[in-house]
Design a protein around this motif. Structure first.
Motif, PDB file in Angstrom:
ATOM      1  N   PRO A 191      23.296  14.841   1.952  1.00 35.67           N
ATOM      2  CA  PRO A 191      23.406  16.263   2.282  1.00 35.67           C
ATOM      3  C   PRO A 191      22.411  17.095   1.472  1.00 35.67           C
ATOM      4  N   GLY A 192      21.751  18.042   2.129  1.00 32.77           N
ATOM      5  CA  GLY A 192      20.837  18.932   1.438  1.00 32.77           C
ATOM      6  C   GLY A 192      19.476  18.348   1.136  1.00 32.77           C
ATOM      7  N   SER A 193      19.249  17.084   1.498  1.00 35.91           N
ATOM      8  CA  SER A 193      17.971  16.440   1.198  1.00 35.91           C
ATOM      9  C   SER A 193      16.936  16.783   2.269  1.00 35.91           C
ATOM     10  N   ALA A 194      15.670  16.438   1.964  1.00 34.79           N
ATOM     11  CA  ALA A 194      14.616  16.617   2.957  1.00 34.79           C
ATOM     12  C   ALA A 194      14.906  15.789   4.200  1.00 34.79           C
ATOM     13  N   GLY A 195      15.476  14.591   3.999  1.00 41.00           N
ATOM     14  CA  GLY A 195      15.828  13.746   5.131  1.00 41.00           C
ATOM     15  C   GLY A 195      16.873  14.378   6.024  1.00 41.00           C
ATOM     16  N   ALA A 196      17.837  15.082   5.412  1.00 40.15           N
ATOM     17  CA  ALA A 196      18.874  15.756   6.200  1.00 40.15           C
ATOM     18  C   ALA A 196      18.271  16.872   7.039  1.00 40.15           C
ATOM     19  N   GLY A 197      17.335  17.607   6.441  1.00 46.23           N
ATOM     20  CA  GLY A 197      16.679  18.668   7.186  1.00 46.23           C
ATOM     21  C   GLY A 197      15.862  18.136   8.352  1.00 46.23           C
ATOM     22  N   PHE A 198      15.164  17.038   8.106  1.00 47.15           N
ATOM     23  CA  PHE A 198      14.365  16.432   9.173  1.00 47.15           C
ATOM     24  C   PHE A 198      15.262  15.900  10.285  1.00 47.15           C
ATOM     25  N   ALA A 199      16.376  15.264   9.908  1.00 49.78           N
ATOM     26  CA  ALA A 199      17.293  14.719  10.910  1.00 49.78           C
ATOM     27  C   ALA A 199      17.827  15.831  11.811  1.00 49.78           C
ATOM     28  N   GLN A 200      18.174  16.962  11.200  1.00 50.48           N
ATOM     29  CA  GLN A 200      18.670  18.089  11.999  1.00 50.48           C
ATOM     30  C   GLN A 200      17.585  18.579  12.956  1.00 50.48           C
ATOM     31  N   TRP A 201      16.363  18.684  12.451  1.00 50.28           N
ATOM     32  CA  TRP A 201      15.248  19.114  13.296  1.00 50.28           C
ATOM     33  C   TRP A 201      15.043  18.142  14.459  1.00 50.28           C
ATOM     34  N   ALA A 202      15.242  16.842  14.185  1.00 45.14           N
ATOM     35  CA  ALA A 202      15.019  15.812  15.200  1.00 45.14           C
ATOM     36  C   ALA A 202      16.186  15.669  16.169  1.00 45.14           C
ATOM     37  N   GLY A 203      17.223  16.469  16.004  1.00 43.76           N
ATOM     38  CA  GLY A 203      18.342  16.442  16.936  1.00 43.76           C
ATOM     39  C   GLY A 203      19.463  15.494  16.581  1.00 43.76           C
TER      40      GLY A 203
ATOM     41  N   GLN B  97       0.824  -1.206   0.000  1.00 44.26           N
ATOM     42  CA  GLN B  97       0.000   0.000   0.000  1.00 44.26           C
ATOM     43  C   GLN B  97       0.862   1.261   0.000  1.00 44.26           C
ATOM     44  N   LEU B  98       1.941   1.235   0.771  1.00 40.82           N
ATOM     45  CA  LEU B  98       2.819   2.406   0.819  1.00 40.82           C
ATOM     46  C   LEU B  98       3.500   2.651  -0.521  1.00 40.82           C
ATOM     47  N   MET B  99       3.934   1.587  -1.178  1.00 40.54           N
ATOM     48  CA  MET B  99       4.601   1.745  -2.462  1.00 40.54           C
ATOM     49  C   MET B  99       3.674   2.357  -3.521  1.00 40.54           C
ATOM     50  N   GLN B 100       2.374   2.216  -3.332  1.00 41.35           N
ATOM     51  CA  GLN B 100       1.426   2.783  -4.292  1.00 41.35           C
ATOM     52  C   GLN B 100       1.344   4.298  -4.201  1.00 41.35           C
ATOM     53  N   ILE B 101       1.642   4.849  -3.027  1.00 42.19           N
ATOM     54  CA  ILE B 101       1.533   6.302  -2.882  1.00 42.19           C
ATOM     55  C   ILE B 101       2.882   6.997  -2.719  1.00 42.19           C
ATOM     56  N   TRP B 102       3.921   6.228  -2.384  1.00 41.43           N
ATOM     57  CA  TRP B 102       5.255   6.823  -2.281  1.00 41.43           C
ATOM     58  C   TRP B 102       5.903   6.900  -3.662  1.00 41.43           C
ATOM     59  N   PRO B 103       6.683   7.934  -3.914  1.00 38.61           N
ATOM     60  CA  PRO B 103       7.448   7.993  -5.164  1.00 38.61           C
ATOM     61  C   PRO B 103       8.637   7.039  -5.105  1.00 38.61           C
ATOM     62  N   GLU B 104       9.410   6.979  -6.184  1.00 35.60           N
ATOM     63  CA  GLU B 104      10.641   6.184  -6.184  1.00 35.60           C
ATOM     64  C   GLU B 104      11.549   6.644  -5.050  1.00 35.60           C
ATOM     65  N   ALA B 105      12.294   5.718  -4.476  1.00 40.98           N
ATOM     66  CA  ALA B 105      13.227   6.073  -3.400  1.00 40.98           C
ATOM     67  C   ALA B 105      14.177   7.166  -3.879  1.00 40.98           C
ATOM     68  N   GLU B 106      14.396   8.172  -3.046  1.00 43.97           N
ATOM     69  CA  GLU B 106      15.214   9.318  -3.435  1.00 43.97           C
ATOM     70  C   GLU B 106      16.678   8.952  -3.646  1.00 43.97           C
ATOM     71  N   ASN B 107      17.143   7.926  -2.967  1.00 45.40           N
ATOM     72  CA  ASN B 107      18.554   7.547  -3.059  1.00 45.40           C
ATOM     73  C   ASN B 107      18.718   6.109  -2.591  1.00 45.40           C
ATOM     74  N   THR B 108      19.945   5.625  -2.677  1.00 45.86           N
ATOM     75  CA  THR B 108      20.225   4.235  -2.299  1.00 45.86           C
ATOM     76  C   THR B 108      19.888   3.965  -0.842  1.00 45.86           C
ATOM     77  N   GLN B 109      20.224   4.920   0.025  1.00 43.56           N
ATOM     78  CA  GLN B 109      19.980   4.700   1.444  1.00 43.56           C
ATOM     79  C   GLN B 109      18.492   4.562   1.739  1.00 43.56           C
ATOM     80  N   ALA B 110      17.682   5.404   1.091  1.00 41.19           N
ATOM     81  CA  ALA B 110      16.238   5.306   1.302  1.00 41.19           C
ATOM     82  C   ALA B 110      15.722   3.941   0.854  1.00 41.19           C
ATOM     83  N   ALA B 111      16.244   3.442  -0.262  1.00 39.91           N
ATOM     84  CA  ALA B 111      15.818   2.126  -0.755  1.00 39.91           C
ATOM     85  C   ALA B 111      16.202   1.029   0.228  1.00 39.91           C
ATOM     86  N   VAL B 112      17.392   1.127   0.804  1.00 39.20           N
ATOM     87  CA  VAL B 112      17.841   0.126   1.780  1.00 39.20           C
ATOM     88  C   VAL B 112      16.962   0.162   3.027  1.00 39.20           C
ATOM     89  N   PHE B 113      16.692   1.366   3.506  1.00 39.48           N
ATOM     90  CA  PHE B 113      15.854   1.477   4.703  1.00 39.48           C
ATOM     91  C   PHE B 113      14.434   0.993   4.437  1.00 39.48           C
TER      92      PHE B 113
END
Length: 320
Positions: free
Chosen positions: A115-127, A16-32
């Motif tokens: 670096p510079g990705s949405a994930g990086a920004g979220f990680a910084q926000w999350a401490g 179900q998630l794969m139906q609404i999520w776009p392609e993984a942004e990078n290799t790390q996202a695909a692994v996770f």
């Protein structure tokens, strides 16, 4: 946020998630993404899903590994249409709450981001702050001139290049010594050499060949011993090598683990010689952490010359 419900992972959530999520942004996202799944105890893992109007739109997972056990891996992904609504923060808190129940007692989190990705920004926000940079570097064929092996004044070779079986105990020890020394920023747990071989040098790891540079051959021969391994290279099959219709071209690089004896004075020269041999005809891709000082200096010089190219850059971010 009342429209969102946080619950445990259910079978079929991935589809179900794969139906609404776009392609993984990078290799790390695909692994996770591949780690999402039901709760487990050995190794310990917890995964939660966020629903909107009964439809899964986000997921998060936290889990432990036996190799690097001082922190738990964590990952959060939210469908683009549901970002910036506080959902990522709720999922992150759910992971932190779950981490409190980890049997190891470890609660600190880590993840990987570009670096510079949405994930990086979220990680910084999350401490989560950066503790290491990793780069995948493609080194062109012919990027380095080959040098003859070193000789003494009588013409006796003091260096040697040889193939070594990936099951070799000597190679396994060399790989493990290198790995531990360059990961002091995130110390690996103690492992048996059998497990080290399985992780880095086995068929399961897709390792299919290794060569080593030996240094100090003359002195070792006098003592009836093998010269120590100064540098090594282990090559790996692509993860999709057996995919239907997969074709290979000569300019497709081979992924290589390049390592060295951290304590040897001449390690820089040994690594350069070995890399020159590897790329004599074909390109390779090597993974370089900033903690690998000798490799970092070498690839930075090649990048400046334009004979190497950055393929991917990743930051390991963690609670400090």
């Amino acid at each position: 946020m009342a429209d969102y419900t946080i619950r445990d992972w259910h079978e079929g959530d991935d589809l179900q998630l794969m139906q609404i999520w776009p392609e993984a942004e990078n290799t790390q996202a695909a692994v996770f993404r591949a780690k999402f799944g039901p709760d487990a105890e050995k190794p310990w893992q917890r995964t939660v899903v966020a629903e909107h109007d009964g439809v899964p739109v986000a997921a998060a997972t936290v889990y432990e590994t036996s190799l690097h056990s001082s922190r738990l891996w964590a990952y959060v992904e939210v469908a683009p249409d549901h970002r910036r609504a506080g959902l990522g923060g709720r999922l992150m808190q759910a992971l932190r709450d779950a981490a409190e129940t980890a049997p190891s007692g470890v609660v600190s989190l880590r993840s990987k981001v570009e670096p510079g990705s949405a994930g990086a920004g979220f990680a910084q926000w999350a401490g989560l702050g950066s503790i290491q940079r990793t780069r995948m570097i493609r080194v062109d064929a012919g990027a380095l001139p080959q040098r003859a092996l070193r000789e003494d004044q009588d013409g006796n070779l003091d260096q040697a290049i040889e193939d070594l079986a990936t099951g070799s105990l000597e190679l396994t020890q060399a790989v493990w010594d290198f790995y531990r020394r360059v990961h002091e920023w995130d110390p690996p747990a103690e492992q048996s050499l059998g497990r080290v071989n399985r992780l880095f040098l086995s068929d399961e790891a897709e390792a299919y060949g290794a060569i080593v540079m030996r240094d100090g051959v003359i002195e070792a021969r006098k003592n009836g011993k093998n010269a120590p391994i100064a540098a090594f290279a282990v090559s790996y099959r692509p993860l999709d090598a057996d995919a239907p219709g997969r074709e290979f071209s000569e300019d497709e690089p081979t992924e290589v683990l390049l390592g060295y004896d951290v304590d040897r004075v001449r390690s820089g020269g040994d690594v350069e010689q070995l890399l020159a041999l590897l790329v004599a005809q074909y390109p390779v891709v090597i993974e370089v952490d900033d903690s690998m000082s000798i490799l970092t200096e070498l690839v930075d010089a090649l990048l400046d010359r334009g004979t190497a190219h950055l393929e991917e850059e990743t930051l390991v971010v963690a609670d400090r």
